[in-house]
Enzyme design. Structure first.
Site, PDB file in Angstrom:
ATOM      1  N   VAL A  32       0.705  -1.182  -0.141  1.00 12.22           N
ATOM      2  CA  VAL A  32       0.180  -0.011   0.050  1.00 12.22           C
ATOM      3  C   VAL A  32       0.779   1.268   0.050  1.00 12.22           C
ATOM      4  CG1 VAL A  32      -1.737   1.242   1.086  1.00 12.22           C
ATOM      5  CG2 VAL A  32      -1.872  -1.235   1.145  1.00 12.22           C
ATOM      6  N   PRO A  53      11.072   0.135   8.790  1.00  8.20           N
ATOM      7  CA  PRO A  53      12.452  -0.722   8.800  1.00  8.20           C
ATOM      8  C   PRO A  53      12.858  -1.201   7.743  1.00  8.20           C
ATOM      9  CG  PRO A  53      10.770  -1.139  10.755  1.00  8.20           C
ATOM     10  CD  PRO A  53      10.103  -0.228   9.644  1.00  8.20           C
ATOM     11  N   ASP A 131      -7.179   2.560   4.454  1.00  4.21           N
ATOM     12  CA  ASP A 131      -8.246   1.304   4.636  1.00  4.21           C
ATOM     13  C   ASP A 131      -9.028   1.752   5.868  1.00  4.21           C
ATOM     14  OD1 ASP A 131      -9.529  -0.495   3.455  1.00  4.21           O
ATOM     15  OD2 ASP A 131      -8.597  -1.989   4.917  1.00  4.21           O
TER      16      ASP A 131
END
Length: 329
Positions: A32, A53, A131
């Protein structure tokens, strides 16, 4: 009955957000986040800071964008988890009084995402949590891009998959040269402002009206074919307030253009004026097969051909009968 359009509440205002001078924070580096980064680099912000990360969950597209940065946009990857109550302040651009332009959150940690949303709203920074519509100050839609043309289909976060399907359907109806045509119109407008730079209301209104008249004379495909010589020829009509169309300035010797020019001149003769009563002449993007003159002439020619064929068959049959009768005698 009111002539005003009825109100259709959608819950969002569609805008083309100018971010060229802003810094954007993207939290996350998965699939995403890669989609968000693509939309960002297309919009050309000054800088995008990615906080995530460096592990096997990083989407390959993220690495590709970092290795192949878009011109005009600086990309920075801070390879660690987001730090609550610290990063929004530490990552604020030191050389900008505007701070962060927006924050995009695309992580799998729902709790952290909600907290980041709260932080952003407390600092009045526009935020989008992937979302989670209630935690979005703005939405991403399904976008079609062709050069300077951008078309977005938004479902206000309710059905992004359906938005993509609708966008593909719309895409099929847009001419291939639409983006190039927009670029050519932009060059014509820029050249007109150089030719007539006055900023008084009367001149601005005249420029707008002249551009409208010129644009309405050209189809999208014709605009895409406008070259420098054609643009200069069109601009030459400015002083006399004359709007010139494609067929007035084209110098191509191709068979298609010659036929098109002939059809255009026939339309002028039939209607008595340029861009007169013929619907196709008024609408360059219209379907030529809807032209009453063309349809009428086609019907006449077809009818004449049919009648001639029937007459030929009857004549042949009559000749055969006469010949048979002569032989019988």
């Amino acid at each position: 009955m009111s002539a005003c359009a009825p109100v259709e509440p959608t819950g969002s205002l569609l805008l083309a957000w100018q971010v060229s001078q802003q810094t954007v924070l993207l939290i996350g580096a998965g699939t995403v986040a890669a989609s968000r980064l693509y939309h960002l680099v297309c919009a050309n912000p000054r800088k995008v800071i990615i906080v995530a990360p460096d592990n096997d969950q990083v989407d390959p597209e993220i690495r590709y964008r970092l290795e192949n940065p878009s011109p005009g946009t600086e990309l920075e990857w801070i390879k660690r988890p987001y730090r609550e109550h610290q990063d929004l302040d530490d990552l604020l651009p030191k050389d900008s009084k505007d701070g962060l332009g927006m924050v995009l959150v695309a992580t799998d940690d729902a709790t952290l995402s909600s907290r980041i949303c709260t932080e952003c709203r407390h600092r009045r920074i526009p935020v989008n949590v992937a979302d989670v519509p209630p935690e979005c100050d703005f939405y991403f839609g399904s976008v079609l891009r062709r050069g300077a043309l951008s078309v977005m289909v938004s479902t206000n976060g309710k059905g992004p998959r359906l938005a993509a399907r609708l966008r593909r359907r719309i895409e099929k109806s847009i001419p291939e040269g639409a983006g190039l045509a927009i670029d050519k119109v932009g060059k014509l407008r820029a050249a007109l402002r150089v030719k007539e730079p006055a900023k008084d209301p009367e001149t601005i209104e005249r420029r707008m009206q002249w551009m409208i008249r010129v644009s309405d004379l050209w189809s999208v495909d014709q605009l895409a074919r406008m070259d420098d010589a054609m643009r200069q020829a069109v601009l030459a009509g400015w002083e006399s307030d004359m709007a010139l169309g494609y067929w007035d300035v084209v110098r191509s010797r191709s068979l298609a253009d010659r036929f098109g020019y002939l059809a255009h001149m026939v339309a002028r003769l039939v209607t008595g004026q340029a861009n007169g009563s013929c619907p196709v002449d008024r609408d360059p993007d219209g379907n030529p097969f809807k032209c009453p003159f063309l349809v009428g002439m086609t019907g006449f020619v077809a009818g004449l051909a049919t009648a001639s064929s029937i007459a030929a068959v009857i004549a042949l049959r009559y000749s055969q009968l006469v010949h048979a009768s002569t032989v019988a005698r």
